[in-house]
Structures are given as structure tokens and as C-alpha cells.
Design a protein around this motif. Structure first.
Motif, PDB file in Angstrom:
ATOM      1  N   SER A   1       0.694  -1.004   0.008  1.00 60.91           N
ATOM      2  CA  SER A   1      -0.187   0.039  -0.021  1.00 60.91           C
ATOM      3  C   SER A   1       1.027   1.509  -0.324  1.00 60.91           C
ATOM      4  CB  SER A   1      -0.869  -0.140   1.201  1.00 60.91           C
ATOM      5  OG  SER A   1      -1.881  -0.840   1.387  1.00 60.91           O
ATOM      6  N   ILE A   2       1.969   1.170   0.884  1.00 59.73           N
ATOM      7  CA  ILE A   2       2.691   2.204   0.953  1.00 59.73           C
ATOM      8  C   ILE A   2       3.665   2.356  -0.064  1.00 59.73           C
ATOM      9  CG2 ILE A   2       4.714   3.610   1.785  1.00 59.73           C
ATOM     10  CD1 ILE A   2       2.168   3.182   3.974  1.00 59.73           C
ATOM     11  N   LEU A   3       3.568   1.539  -1.034  1.00 61.21           N
ATOM     12  CA  LEU A   3       4.428   1.724  -2.778  1.00 61.21           C
ATOM     13  C   LEU A   3       3.524   2.357  -3.594  1.00 61.21           C
ATOM     14  CD1 LEU A   3       6.575  -2.017  -2.751  1.00 61.21           C
ATOM     15  CD2 LEU A   3       7.345   0.884  -1.835  1.00 61.21           C
ATOM     16  N   LEU A   4       2.125   2.327  -3.309  1.00 60.97           N
ATOM     17  CA  LEU A   4       1.726   2.873  -4.373  1.00 60.97           C
ATOM     18  C   LEU A   4       1.709   3.313  -4.195  1.00 60.97           C
ATOM     19  CD1 LEU A   4      -0.666  -0.099  -4.979  1.00 60.97           C
ATOM     20  CD2 LEU A   4       0.338   0.519  -6.838  1.00 60.97           C
ATOM     21  N   GLU A   5       1.165   3.850  -2.348  1.00 60.27           N
ATOM     22  CA  GLU A   5       0.691   5.693  -2.485  1.00 60.27           C
ATOM     23  C   GLU A   5       2.423   6.241  -2.783  1.00 60.27           C
ATOM     24  OE1 GLU A   5       0.231   8.006   1.958  1.00 60.27           O
ATOM     25  OE2 GLU A   5      -0.477   5.900   1.621  1.00 60.27           O
ATOM     26  N   LEU A   6       3.083   6.073  -2.650  1.00 67.44           N
ATOM     27  CA  LEU A   6       4.452   6.381  -3.180  1.00 67.44           C
ATOM     28  C   LEU A   6       4.385   6.840  -4.946  1.00 67.44           C
ATOM     29  CD1 LEU A   6       5.812   6.414   0.391  1.00 67.44           C
ATOM     30  CD2 LEU A   6       4.712   7.810  -0.215  1.00 67.44           C
ATOM     31  N   ASP A   7       3.621   5.793  -5.184  1.00 63.33           N
ATOM     32  CA  ASP A   7       4.168   5.899  -7.056  1.00 63.33           C
ATOM     33  C   ASP A   7       5.067   5.113  -7.027  1.00 63.33           C
ATOM     34  OD1 ASP A   7       2.100   7.847  -7.432  1.00 63.33           O
ATOM     35  OD2 ASP A   7       3.309   9.434  -6.884  1.00 63.33           O
ATOM     36  N   PHE A   8       5.591   4.290  -6.412  1.00 67.74           N
ATOM     37  CA  PHE A   8       6.444   2.673  -7.150  1.00 67.74           C
ATOM     38  C   PHE A   8       6.046   2.468  -8.393  1.00 67.74           C
ATOM     39  CE2 PHE A   8       9.272  -0.589  -6.685  1.00 67.74           C
ATOM     40  CZ  PHE A   8      10.007  -0.547  -5.687  1.00 67.74           C
ATOM     41  N   GLU A   9       4.952   1.868  -8.689  1.00 65.14           N
ATOM     42  CA  GLU A   9       5.086   1.646 -10.004  1.00 65.14           C
ATOM     43  C   GLU A   9       5.065   2.520 -11.337  1.00 65.14           C
ATOM     44  OE1 GLU A   9       1.423   3.498  -9.281  1.00 65.14           O
ATOM     45  OE2 GLU A   9       2.839   2.960  -7.950  1.00 65.14           O
ATOM     46  N   GLN A  10       5.759   3.593 -10.619  1.00 60.40           N
ATOM     47  CA  GLN A  10       5.856   4.031 -12.272  1.00 60.40           C
ATOM     48  C   GLN A  10       7.525   3.714 -12.531  1.00 60.40           C
ATOM     49  OE1 GLN A  10       4.386   8.336 -11.606  1.00 60.40           O
ATOM     50  NE2 GLN A  10       2.339   7.218 -11.240  1.00 60.40           N
ATOM     51  N   LYS A  11       8.226   3.345 -11.455  1.00 62.37           N
ATOM     52  CA  LYS A  11      10.149   3.504 -11.407  1.00 62.37           C
ATOM     53  C   LYS A  11       9.720   1.636 -12.607  1.00 62.37           C
ATOM     54  CE  LYS A  11      11.378   4.895  -6.544  1.00 62.37           C
ATOM     55  NZ  LYS A  11      12.194   5.761  -7.475  1.00 62.37           N
TER      56      LYS A  11
END
Length: 440
Positions: free
Chosen positions: A309-319
Motif C-alpha cells: 500500500s505504501i509503495l503504491l501511495e508513493l508511486d513506486f509502480e512508475q519506476k
């Protein structure tokens, strides 16, 4: 066998402690039945369904039946996966009823001497003490690295164990040495912009047997812009105690963890194990009747998040995330999905990885049969559930099975081994796969 005196004590405690309003909330509609693995795998026995178990609890409260061995057996056979809760139109908190009932039975049942010794060693002597878990893990590591493991396997001594336990020995992760277990810092800076401070719940087995996964999770949080702090006074989450009728010990561990994390001044409290996260998530319920701790517990649970949840909130999937071509499927952690309400986030992260084809397998949201130590104490039912799960995984021709809980991970690895697929299928934790896919 439960004595008449024990039955009387159990029945009285059922009347005093069970939430009768919650028991009455069950409308006996049957919506829970298709979601219950033990109901299905037992051949649709009503007593092995959520509805049936609630009926048994209510009957004990009302004095209609005695809390005999059949009642205890029904409670014991439940996985505690809580898949019945999301589908219940009345919102019955079945998991809380189950834990209270189990605690009452265990606290008023006279165990055999060997059982008392084992329970005391595990629940009191081992899991509340991280240094002892590290020492025991160190012994396992010595067994693996000294050549003893090879000798034991070649000697055939493992054949004296039940088949599923012998296979479990073969899928245990490689254990880090004691130096690796002790050298990790307790504060790590973000990579790039400082966005949030995350206090990481490292767990007990996660921080020993699965230390590499913990380190992968921490690196991902850093890459997402989190300063990561790891409170040193934290302890086991207490889930094993809470699910096994040791509620008082679970309460002690909860207070210890709340106190440890209060000092972190973090934006989030982050976990990477669905089973731990679910129990942590209900500290407010566990301590609701304690005026000194109820508000502190509520503040703790309000900050709790799964790392996905935290990774998505911080836009990690855009890396930039990429892996060699492979078919990937995801097995939900029951407690992550049903208690922490986190199911879309891991899938979104997986679908952001270039090079993989994500395929949803049938009943990915149903339990794999691990359920803490269920696969040891209820091996027959656990293996039936696991074999059904592997058929679903094979149907999508998955090369990589991803999960987000250590018990689920070992169970899926066991399923791969039982199905003879170890040469072409692997099981990995979501954090490990994401780090593997990261270009940084």
C-alpha cells in the motif's frame, strides 16, 4: 478427554465472555459456505462451516449442548482464514468469536504434561524472546552449512517423518548466519527525496528465516522515498498466541509493540507479512477493555499499512521495473486480504513489471492451507486444500507464484514440491520479486 468439571468451567466462561450480540448477528443465510475451505474439503459438513461453528458457540452459551470434544474439534479444524467475513451481509466478526472461543477452551482444558511443556516452551519460552529465536535459527543455519543436512538427507532418516514434514525440511530457506542477523542498522535513509518516515515491523520469523525478504522490503521503502526506522524493543506480533488460545500472552506482546513504536514518530507502521499485519491491525480490539491502552492501541492501528500500500501511495509502480518473460500469478494472504483489506495493491505492482504476463488463478483469494501452524497440527486437511490450490496454479501455467506472507510462501513451495514442479515453478515473496525487477 474433557472432564465434567472442565466442561462446566468452559460453559460458564462462554456465557460470560462470548459476545452474544455478535453471535446473534449471524442470520444463518449461508453466504459464508462457498468461501469456507474446511466446509468444502470436509464434504460440506455443516459443523465445519462458519455458520455451523457459530451455531455451536451459541448452543454452548445457551446450555443446549456441552462444550465436548466435537465442539473443540470443529473449532480446531477452522483455518481462521476469515474469508467468511467479507461475504457476510451482516458483517459478523467471525474471527474474533473464534479466537475468544479457542482461548476459553484452552485456558480451562487440562493438557497432558507433554502438551503443557511444549506450549510453555513455544508460547512463553521462545516467541516473546527474539534473541532465543535468533539462537534457534542460528542452530538451523549451522545444520544447513555444516554438511549435517546433506548427511541426514542421504541417510534416509527423514523417512521416519510424515511425508509433508519431510518435504518441509527440503523447502526451508537458507538461514543467514548470526553476524548477518545482528549487523543491520536501526535507521536507514531514503534514496533521493525524503517523502515519509516508515517504522518497520520486522517480526520474529521474518527477521530470522526471511531476513533477506525483510531487507528487500526495507530497500523498496527507501527507493520509494521513505526513511526507515526499526524500533529495537519490538517483539513478536502475538498472532500465534492469539490464534492458539494464549490471549493473555498476546496482550503482553501487543503492549510491548505499541510502546516500542510510539517512540518512532513515524508516518506509517509498515509490515510485509499478512498474518502479522492482520493481528497488529486488531490491537485496538484486543485492548478495547483496557482504559490505559485502548487509545494507544487505536493510534497504533491507524498508522499500520502493508508495504504494498505504501509503495503504491508513493508511486513506486512508475519506476522502471522489468523481468525476463514469465507467467506470474498471485496467491492472496488470507489475513492481508480479509482483515487488512489489501488485495488490489499487490496485483497492481505485479502488473507494472515489464516482461511478465500476470494471470489470475481460480480462487486465488481462498486459503492455501498454511494458517500459522495449521499445516503441522492439521496436516490432512491442510494438504487437501494445498493440492486443490496447486491445481489452480497449474491451470494458468504459472512459472512464478507470488505471495505476501511467510507461511503462505512456504506452503506454496511445499505445494510445488508435492506436485513435482520444482524444476519449472518457483514461489517468491512480493518484496523479493519487486526488488529483483528493480533497475536501481
Amino acid at each position: 478427554m474433557t472432564t465434567a468439571e472442565e466442561k462446566m468451567a468452559i460453559q460458564q466462561q462462554f456465557k460470560e465472555r462470548m459476545d452474544e450480540e455478535e453471535l446473534l448477528n449471524c442470520m444463518r443465510c449461508g453466504f459464508c459456505l462457498p468461501s469456507c475451505p474446511t466446509y468444502i474439503e470436509s464434504g460440506y459438513q455443516e459443523s465445519h462451516s462458519p455458520r455451523g461453528r457459530i451455531a455451536l458457540m451459541k448452543a454452548v452459551v445457551d446450555g443446549v449442548i456441552e462444550p465436548d470434544e466435537d465442539v473443540e474439534r470443529s473449532l480446531d479444524l477452522c483455518l481462521g482464514c476469515r474469508a467468511c467475513e467479507p461475504v457476510c451481509p451482516s458483517g459478523v466478526q467471525y474471527g474474533r468469536l473464534l479466537e475468544e472461543a479457542r482461548d476459553i477452551v484452552q485456558q480451562h482444558k487440562k493438557h497432558s504434561f507433554p502438551a503443557r511443556v511444549l506450549r510453555s516452551a513455544v508460547f512463553k519460552g521462545l516467541f516473546p524472546h527474539q534473541n532465543r529465536i535468533r539462537a534457534l535459527t542460528g542452530m538451523l543455519g549451522l545444520y544447513q552449512r555444516s554438511g549435517m543436512q546433506t548427511i541426514i538427507r542421504k541417510s534416509g532418516m527423514l523417512r521416519i517423518l510424515p511425508e509433508h514434514l519431510a518435504k518441509m525440511e527440503s523447502i526451508l530457506p537458507k538461514v543467514p548466519n548470526l553476524k548477518q542477523l545482528k549487523k543491520r542498522p536501526d535507521r536507514l535513509p531514503p534514496v533521493g527525496e525524503h517523502k515519509k518516515r516508515a517504522a518497520f515491523f520486522s517480526g520474529c520469523l521474518m527477521d530470522t528465516l526471511f531476513l533477506d525478504t525483510n531487507m528487500a522490503t526495507i530497500k523498496l521503502l527507501q527507493m520509494a522515498g521513505c526513511e526507515v526506522v526499526i524500533p529495537g524493543l519490538q517483539a513478536c506480533c502475538g498472532a500465534l498466541h492469539g490464534h492458539s488460545g494464549e490471549k493473555n500472552l498476546a496482550v503482553q506482546l501487543a503492549k510491548r509493540n505499541i510502546q516500542a513504536f510510539e517512540k518512532s514518530d513515524a508516518d506509517y507502521i509498515v509490515t510485509n507479512a499478512g498474518g502479522c499485519g492482520a493481528f497488529l491491525n486488531e490491537y485496538d480490539h484486543l485492548l478495547k477493555d483496557d482504559p490505559d491502552w485502548c487509545e494507544r492501541a487505536k493510534a497504533f492501528t491507524e498508522k499500520l499499512r502493508d508495504f504494498s500500500s505504501i509503495l503504491l501511495e508513493l508511486d513506486f509502480e512508475q519506476k522502471p521495473l522489468e523481468l525476463p518473460d514469465q507467467t506470474v500469478t498471485y496467491q492472496d494472504s488470507c489475513h492481508l486480504r480479509n482483515v487488512m483489506k489489501t488485495s488490489a495493491e499487490p496485483r497492481r505492482l505485479l502488473q507494472s513489471i515489464k516482461g511478465i504476463e500476470f494471470k489470475e488463478m481460480k480462487n486465488a483469494d481462498s486459503c492455501c492451507g498454511s494458517a500459522g501452524i495449521y499445516n503441522i497440527v492439521e496436516a490432512k486437511m491442510s494438504m487437501k486444500i494445498l493440492d486443490s490450490k496447486m491445481e489452480a496454479a497449474k491451470s494458468v501455467q504459472a512459472e512464478t507464484i507470488v505471495t505476501a506472507n511467510p507461511g503462505c510462501l512456504l506452503q506454496m513451495q511445499l505445494g510445488i514440491e508435492r506436485a513435482g514442479l520444482s524444476d519449472r515453478v518457483r514461489a517468491v515473496h512480493l518484496a523479493d520479486l519487486l526488488l529483483e525487477a528493480s533497475a536501481e
